[in-house]
Design an enzyme around this catalytic site. Structure first.
Site, PDB file in Angstrom:
ATOM      1  N   ASP A  31       0.814  -1.313   0.040  1.00 46.93           N
ATOM      2  CA  ASP A  31       0.019  -0.063   0.016  1.00 46.93           C
ATOM      3  C   ASP A  31       0.803   1.039  -0.031  1.00 46.93           C
ATOM      4  OD1 ASP A  31      -3.309   0.463   0.929  1.00 46.93           O
ATOM      5  OD2 ASP A  31      -1.810   2.292   1.061  1.00 46.93           O
ATOM      6  N   ASN A  87     -13.120  -2.998   2.372  1.00 48.78           N
ATOM      7  CA  ASN A  87     -14.016  -1.942   2.452  1.00 48.78           C
ATOM      8  C   ASN A  87     -15.002  -1.990   1.174  1.00 48.78           C
ATOM      9  OD1 ASN A  87     -12.925  -0.629   4.722  1.00 48.78           O
ATOM     10  ND2 ASN A  87     -11.196   0.239   3.635  1.00 48.78           N
ATOM     11  N   VAL A  96     -10.726   2.988  -3.781  1.00 49.94           N
ATOM     12  CA  VAL A  96     -10.368   2.323  -5.065  1.00 49.94           C
ATOM     13  C   VAL A  96     -11.385   1.378  -5.535  1.00 49.94           C
ATOM     14  CG1 VAL A  96      -8.730   1.311  -6.471  1.00 49.94           C
ATOM     15  CG2 VAL A  96      -7.907   2.907  -4.640  1.00 49.94           C
ATOM     16  N   HIS A 100     -10.275  -5.309  -3.268  1.00 50.20           N
ATOM     17  CA  HIS A 100      -8.904  -5.453  -2.808  1.00 50.20           C
ATOM     18  C   HIS A 100      -9.084  -5.759  -1.345  1.00 50.20           C
ATOM     19  CE1 HIS A 100      -9.973  -1.171  -2.614  1.00 50.20           C
ATOM     20  NE2 HIS A 100      -9.298  -1.189  -1.438  1.00 50.20           N
ATOM     21  N   HIS A 102      -7.200  -5.896   2.224  1.00 50.48           N
ATOM     22  CA  HIS A 102      -5.900  -5.241   3.034  1.00 50.48           C
ATOM     23  C   HIS A 102      -5.509  -6.368   4.133  1.00 50.48           C
ATOM     24  CE1 HIS A 102      -6.922  -0.864   1.876  1.00 50.48           C
ATOM     25  NE2 HIS A 102      -8.436  -1.290   1.922  1.00 50.48           N
TER      26      HIS A 102
END
Ligand code: AMP
Length: 116
Positions: A31, A87, A96, A100, A102
């Site tokens: 990240d 998220n 974004v 994805h 995290h």
């Protein structure tokens, strides 16, 4: 044709990033603004905007990504303790719109809640 996402541009080599893992179906990057000493993003090559946009045809892909989270965490040396976050939606901070996961590690989290 729809606009390519940031993560599609990264995997196509159009935007630089620190790619720590790649296979046929997904990849992982560091990240750019880490929220923990180890902060990686595991991303499907298929640009699914949000988790709720995944469908039954993505079942194998999603399972594969969960398995790769474990492998990538091992490779990063955080497999003893790490947190995985997705998220879904602007309301919880998704910025974004390409799915994805995290991976957050090497950080002390509260042991009894999801707050951090
Ligand atoms: P989210 O808020 O869940 O959508 O997460 C998007 C993440 O992408 C954030 O943690 C950003 O710091 C990260 N990010 C944004 N641009 C880049 C980039 N060019 N390279 C790596 N990570 C990025």
């Amino acid at each position: 044709m729809s606009e390519e996402t940031l993560f599609t541009k990264i995997i196509n080599g159009d935007i630089p990033a620190d790619i720590v893992y790649e296979d046929e179906h997904c990849f992982a990057i560091k990240d750019i603004a880490p929220k923990a000493p180890t902060h990686l993003l595991v991303i499907p090559k298929k640009p699914i905007p949000k988790l709720v946009d995944a469908s039954a045809e993505d079942k194998v892909l999603l399972g594969h990504m969960m398995l790769m989270v474990g492998e990538i965490a091992k490779k990063a040396g955080v497999d003893e303790a790490f947190r995985v976050i997705i998220n879904n939606g602007e309301g919880v901070g998704q910025t974004v719109f390409h799915l994805h996961l995290h991976i957050l590690g090497n950080k002390k989290f509260s042991e009894d809640s999801l707050g951090f």
